[in-house]
Design a protein around this motif. Structure first.
Motif, PDB file in Angstrom:
ATOM      1  N   UNK B 153       0.798  -1.229   0.000  1.00 44.16           N
ATOM      2  CA  UNK B 153       0.000   0.000   0.000  1.00 44.16           C
ATOM      3  C   UNK B 153       0.832   1.281   0.000  1.00 44.16           C
ATOM      4  N   UNK B 154       2.066   1.202   0.541  1.00 43.39           N
ATOM      5  CA  UNK B 154       2.869   2.424   0.612  1.00 43.39           C
ATOM      6  C   UNK B 154       3.844   2.552  -0.545  1.00 43.39           C
ATOM      7  N   UNK B 155       4.492   1.422  -0.893  1.00 39.09           N
ATOM      8  CA  UNK B 155       5.536   1.537  -1.909  1.00 39.09           C
ATOM      9  C   UNK B 155       5.049   1.206  -3.313  1.00 39.09           C
ATOM     10  N   UNK B 156       4.189   0.182  -3.440  1.00 38.38           N
ATOM     11  CA  UNK B 156       3.736  -0.202  -4.780  1.00 38.38           C
ATOM     12  C   UNK B 156       2.558   0.660  -5.227  1.00 38.38           C
ATOM     13  N   UNK B 157       1.494   0.630  -4.425  1.00 31.72           N
ATOM     14  CA  UNK B 157       0.282   1.360  -4.835  1.00 31.72           C
ATOM     15  C   UNK B 157       0.358   2.845  -4.477  1.00 31.72           C
ATOM     16  N   UNK B 158       1.199   3.176  -3.487  1.00 30.45           N
ATOM     17  CA  UNK B 158       1.378   4.563  -3.023  1.00 30.45           C
ATOM     18  C   UNK B 158       0.063   5.204  -2.566  1.00 30.45           C
ATOM     19  N   UNK B 159      -0.803   4.413  -1.948  1.00 28.48           N
ATOM     20  CA  UNK B 159      -2.070   4.958  -1.449  1.00 28.48           C
ATOM     21  C   UNK B 159      -1.866   5.662  -0.110  1.00 28.48           C
TER      22      UNK B 159
END
Lengths: 572, 304
Positions: B153-159
């Motif tokens: 959620x933080x590094x790949x999707x950056x949500x």
């Protein structure tokens, strides 16, 4: 059947999730090696990570490097370090005037203010320094004032001749005194606030335990979310505020490498001070990766009073330890574990130190690049000299025994990936001659205790200098020092070297008035230390950090301090 | 009821006293000390600090002094940072409690719903799917889950930002904390629901024509919840104390990492304060659980 299908499905999911984990981390690291990572475009604030929650913000009470970083960015003393790592005047108008005998320092100060707008005068220094050495303050670094003479009443021989002139008298000429003037414990603290928060004398650090306290550095603490973050804002009363471009400095308080490295890669942080060991290989060619020299030595130490040496003479014990020293392949450790271009150590005093006489201090006791299995033959001779029997097994391996028994050396270390890997390298190196080394990982606090008390045979060690002078490296082995882990001069073992001469040498160095003679004495002390092989240097430390491409103006000293106040951040 | 509560409170005080004594003597017996540092503390400084904090006195005297101060509401200061301990504990507890309670509410609601669905669709695909995910949820350690969530959620999707000091996001830590209890509650609800559905009274109610919804939610579920409540009590206390792993990965200043750090540092006063605080929490949670039984199962009699 259904159960079987379910368990297969479960296994498959776990494999997929593990694979996702692996490929994810790989992707982010290979990305960062090739191209710049995401940047943070909030140009008014610099987001950094140094460490987790600090113990003390009071520059007199702090004893850690991360605390010193907080101190140099929120307090300032008479001198400071500039971008090139050189000492420069800060609250002093110019560098101090030193009397011909080297005993009196006169400092003319500039007019400056505390963050609350009140005047900062020479009396603030007189108060702060005397407070730092007071017994009730119980400061770890109070000994850095030992070079300052005392008045009859026990106070420091420091006087404020007028509001902006300070005279300091020393006990003996001190080549590194200007460096001390830039050290956190020599920074001023606001008397009224300090005393108001410490009415009964038992809470010396209470005045700066929450945000909003008065300081005189580039930034003042405006918000502190414990164990999460600290936000500092620009101090308009800072003497050099015109050159401070940042509005805020934000510290992420975390010691979790995974979290800080992720925050850096996602662009939430502009600067990180530690990088997970496993990621170093993938980021070291990145432009954001920086290596700076540090004055310190990673070493391993033998306890000279250990049972391992019982029955040996002092010379035999020295020969045994020398053999071990020769067998440790320093280059291999630097390349495979250190990975950031550390220099293999051939002396205890680190490369790059000055000798206090205007010259570089240079010493070398062996060829550090030629240690390891290549030296097996020399090591075997030394082991035999030490009374060991070394048998050639005929297949390139050896068996070493002492009094008919195989040798096993227990090695202690604290839990840490890097230390563990170094230990494994040494274990491998010693196995070349058939000496077994067992690795015992200990809880940090227990480890410190065991080393200090001498309840060990062989241990991991490290020392980073507080100032650029070899005495700071060498005095720790005087017999009264609490840092003399090898127990030199502390044990009555017949195998231990005679250490009274070393203590005398250190005392002579403290008292020596001639800097050239002093430099010579420093070499004699190091020779004596290295002759024991109780201290086996591995490599000289360096310091790595990562900083985004849109950040400039951050600089670091050889003691690990980072100066963020003149940093500049662009939008891209 | 009051008599029962009175008895329990008295017992609780005795337990807390025992816990405090064991902790105090055990922590003093383990090697190491609060002033151990890589660069050794000067003996004069150490002596000053030991006398300031009464560490130069015999351990029993120290214990008596400590408990005496505690009774007067003085939790002391941290030996490591000199900070007052009580405000520190309460502010960290507030953070841990906020996360813990959110995680427990989340885990309980989802757990009960999923557990009921699994019971009602026994051996059909929803049940299988739920069993699969609950097994995964129970098996996966929180540090793996937390790291995976961070990565996704933080590094790949950056949500969600990894770090945001002004506006921290608690969604990922709440998920990390709730997955294990959620999986456990689901399994517990499913088992006891199945058990309840096979009881005679449910069959009787069914025969009498009680609607399916009423049958499940009023008759079966209410009885099925007793084991869940038994689990919830201690689990709430456990989760409120915070998780070091989750707090470290998501940079949250909670009680979990404070506790572990205080032990590493041999910060005796903090170890004592956190232990006593958690003991009180545990005892209160257990007491509340027992009282909650009374309301779910009228057969439970406090007088016997």
């Amino acid at each position: 059947m259904k159960k079987k299908v379910l368990s297969l499905l479960l296994a498959a999911t776990m494999v997929v999730s593990l694979a996702a984990c692996g490929s994810g981390s790989k992707k982010s690291s290979s990305d960062s090696a090739k191209s710049a990572t995401a940047v943070n475009t909030d140009t008014s604030t610099l987001y950094v990570n140094i460490a987790s929650e600090p113990d003390y913000l009071d520059p007199a009470l702090n004893s850690s490097v991360d605390g010193a970083i907080l101190a140099v960015n929120s307090f300032v003393g008479l001198l400071t370090y500039d971008e090139s790592g050189e000492l420069a005047p800060a609250l002093a108008k110019e560098m101090p005037e030193v009397s011909d005998d080297g005993l009196t320092y006169t400092v003319h100060m500039i007019e400056s203010k505390w963050s609350d707008g009140s005047e900062l005068t020479a009396n603030d220094f007189v108060y702060s320094w005397n407070r730092a050495v007071a017994k009730e303050t119980a400061s770890d670094y109070a000994y850095l004032f030992d070079v300052v003479a005392r008045n009859d009443d026990g106070t420091l021989a420091v006087t404020a001749d007028d509001d902006y002139t300070l005279t300091i008298k020393l006990t003996a000429p001190c080549p590194y005194f200007n460096q001390l003037l830039a050290f956190p414990i020599y920074m001023p603290v606001p008397q009224a606030a300090v005393e108001a928060a410490n009415s009964d004398g038992t809470t010396p650090g209470a005045w700066c335990q929450e945000a909003g306290f008065v300081s005189n550095g580039a930034f003042t603490l405006s918000e502190w979310k414990h164990n999460e973050s600290m936000t500092y804002v620009k101090n308009d009363n800072y003497y050099n505020a015109d050159n401070v471009k940042l509005e805020k400095l934000n510290y992420m308080l975390s010691a979790d490498d995974t979290a800080t490295y992720a925050a850096y890669n996602s662009g939430d942080l502009d600067f990180i001070d530690s990088i997970p060991t496993d990621e170093i290989a993938s980021v070291k060619d990145n432009d954001e990766f920086h290596v700076v020299d540090q004055l310190g030595t990673y070493y391993v130490a033998f306890n000279v009073g250990s049972d391992l040496f019982s029955g040996m003479t002092a010379d035999q014990a020295n020969a045994f330890r020398e053999a071990i020293s020769l067998l440790i392949d320093r280059d291999y450790i630097v390349e495979t574990v250190g990975q950031t271009g550390q220099v293999a150590a051939d002396s205890f005093v680190p490369e790059g130190m000055e000798d206090g006489n205007g010259e570089a201090y240079e010493s070398s006791y062996y060829d550090a690049d030629e240690t390891g299995s290549a030296k097996a033959e020399d090591a075997i001779k030394l082991l035999e000299k030490a009374g060991c029997e070394v048998e050639d097994n005929g297949d390139g391996t050896y068996k070493t025994t002492l009094n008919g028994e195989a040798i096993s050396i227990p090695y202690i270390l604290n839990e840490n990936d890097g230390h563990q890997k170094v230990a494994e390298c040494i274990q491998q190196d010693l196995s070349v001659v058939g000496i077994e080394m067992t690795i015992e990982t200990e809880d940090w606090n227990v480890f410190l205790d065991e080393r200090k008390q001498g309840n060990f045979t062989f241990a991991r060690e490290g020392w980073v200098a507080d100032y650029d002078d070899p005495i700071n490296m060498l005095e720790i082995f005087s017999s009264a020092s609490g840092n003399n882990d090898p127990q030199l001069g502390k044990t009555d073992s017949a195998a231990a070297p005679d250490w009274s001469g070393y203590d005398e040498l250190i005392q002579k160095i403290y008292a020596e008035t001639d800097t050239a003679a002093r430099a010579e004495l420093l070499h004699q002390a190091e020779d004596m230390l290295m002759d024991t092989y109780a201290v086996i240097p591995i490599y000289f430390y360096n310091d790595v950090y990562m900083q985004k491409s849109n950040v400039s103006g951050v600089y670091s000293t050889a003691f690990g301090n980072k100066y963020f106040m003149y940093a500049d951040k662009s939008a891209k | 009821m009051l008599k029962y509560i009175g008895k329990r409170v008295l017992l609780a005080i005795v337990s807390i006293l025992i816990v405090s004594a064991i902790t105090f003597f055990a922590m003093n017996a383990i090697p190491g000390g609060p002033f151990n540092k890589e660069k050794a503390t000067d003996p004069a400084v150490q002596a000053e600090l030991e006398s300031r904090y009464n560490l130069d006195k015999p351990v029993t005297t120290q214990y008596v002094l400590y408990m005496g101060n505690l009774i007067h509401g003085d939790w002391g200061v941290s030996l490591k940072s000199g900070r007052e301990i009580w405000p520190d504990i309460t502010s960290k507890f507030a953070v841990s409690a906020k996360l813990g309670i959110s995680a427990m509410i989340f885990a309980t609601i989802i757990g009960i719903v999923l557990g009921s669905i699994a019971a009602l669709t026994r051996n059909k695909w929803p049940d299988r799917l739920i069993v699969f995910f609950t097994t995964l949820g129970t098996a996966m350690p929180s540090f793996v889950l937390a790291t995976l969530l961070l990565l996704l959620f933080c590094l790949e999707l950056k949500w969600i930002p990894v770090y945001n000091s002004s506006n921290p996001n608690y969604i990922l830590p709440i998920i990390s904390l709730s997955v294990y209890p959620m999986a456990y509650i689901t399994r517990l609800t499913k088992t006891s629901m199945l058990d309840a559905l096979n009881q005679d009274y449910v069959r009787t109610a069914k025969a009498k024509g009680v609607s399916r919804v009423k049958l499940i939610f009023v008759h079966a579920l209410r009885n099925a919840l007793i084991p869940v409540i038994t689990y919830l009590g201690p689990q709430i206390a456990y989760i409120l104390t915070g998780s070091m792993v989750v707090e470290n990965i998501f940079t949250i200043g909670g009680l979990g990492s404070a506790f572990v750090t205080s032990i590493t540092n041999r910060d005796y006063t903090t170890i004592m304060a956190v232990t006593i605080f958690l003991a009180i929490l545990m005892v209160v949670a257990n007491l509340l659980t027992d009282i909650a039984y009374k309301f779910t199962d009228p057969r439970i009699d406090f007088n016997n």
